[in-house]
Enzyme design. Structure first.
Site, PDB file in Angstrom:
ATOM      1  N   CYS A  63       0.828  -1.211   0.000  1.00  0.00           N
ATOM      2  CA  CYS A  63       0.000   0.000   0.000  1.00  0.00           C
ATOM      3  C   CYS A  63       0.862   1.261   0.000  1.00  0.00           C
ATOM      4  CB  CYS A  63      -0.950  -0.002   1.192  1.00  0.00           C
ATOM      5  SG  CYS A  63      -2.293  -1.203   1.030  1.00  0.00           S
ATOM      6  N   ALA A  66       2.064   1.653  -3.517  1.00  0.00           N
ATOM      7  CA  ALA A  66       0.952   2.109  -4.351  1.00  0.00           C
ATOM      8  C   ALA A  66       0.633   3.582  -4.105  1.00  0.00           C
ATOM      9  CB  ALA A  66      -0.288   1.244  -4.093  1.00  0.00           C
ATOM     10  N   GLU A  67       0.557   3.981  -2.856  1.00  0.00           N
ATOM     11  CA  GLU A  67       0.223   5.377  -2.563  1.00  0.00           C
ATOM     12  C   GLU A  67       1.329   6.318  -3.023  1.00  0.00           C
ATOM     13  OE1 GLU A  67      -1.918   8.328   0.507  1.00  0.00           O
ATOM     14  OE2 GLU A  67      -2.062   6.164   0.790  1.00  0.00           O
ATOM     15  N   THR A  68       2.566   5.895  -2.908  1.00  0.00           N
ATOM     16  CA  THR A  68       3.675   6.724  -3.382  1.00  0.00           C
ATOM     17  C   THR A  68       3.580   6.939  -4.887  1.00  0.00           C
ATOM     18  OG1 THR A  68       5.098   5.962  -1.573  1.00  0.00           O
ATOM     19  CG2 THR A  68       6.194   6.908  -3.498  1.00  0.00           C
ATOM     20  N   SER A  71       0.467   9.060  -5.829  1.00  0.00           N
ATOM     21  CA  SER A  71       0.643  10.445  -5.397  1.00  0.00           C
ATOM     22  C   SER A  71       1.585  11.201  -6.327  1.00  0.00           C
ATOM     23  CB  SER A  71       1.180  10.494  -3.968  1.00  0.00           C
ATOM     24  OG  SER A  71       0.230   9.980  -3.070  1.00  0.00           O
TER      25      SER A  71
END
Length: 142
Positions: A63, A66-68, A71
């Site tokens: 996660c 994925a968020e990096t 973003s």
């Protein structure tokens, strides 16, 4: 949508997000960018050091990757006059990874003026899908 004069490059986005100075979570997890545009963001992350007690890649680490990626893609899309804030993430963990590197590839599902959504596919070194995630980011303009 930003044009070429307002669209930031990867170095500007990473500097703004403070990535690369060993003080962010993505730095501590060993995330390394391979390529990045608003249309495609690719990075790798080692499994070692990002495992749960059974020695498997931690779902939370997937996660974070994925968020990096989502973003960074959202920031590249939004332009210099905006910030992006992750507002929703979901992830399906398909298989485990025990060693080596995983690679995340983020591609846009929706690129709007106030919201950007990316699908992030994470694969192991055998190109087998480990995780599929989706991240939505709010785009906040100055």
């Amino acid at each position: 949508m930003p044009d070429e004069t307002t669209a930031p490059n990867l170095d500007e986005v990473l500097a703004f997000m403070n990535i690369g100075n060993q003080e962010t979570l993505s730095d501590r997890m060993g995330i390394s960018f391979v390529e990045a545009t608003a249309q495609r963001v690719v990075a790798t992350m080692p499994v070692k050091g990002n495992t749960q007690p059974y020695g498997l890649l931690h779902g939370g680490a997937s996660c974070v990757l994925a968020e990096t990626l989502g973003s960074v893609g959202s920031a590249l899309h939004a332009g210099r006059d905006a910030i992006t804030l992750g507002i929703e993430i979901n992830a399906t963990h398909h298989r485990s990874a025990k060693s080596g590197l995983v690679t995340g590839v983020a591609t846009p599902v929706h690129l709007g003026r106030t919201l950007a959504t990316y699908e992030i596919v994470i694969t192991d070194e055998d190109d087998k899908r480990v995780c599929t995630a989706r991240l939505s980011c709010l785009i906040k303009r100055g």
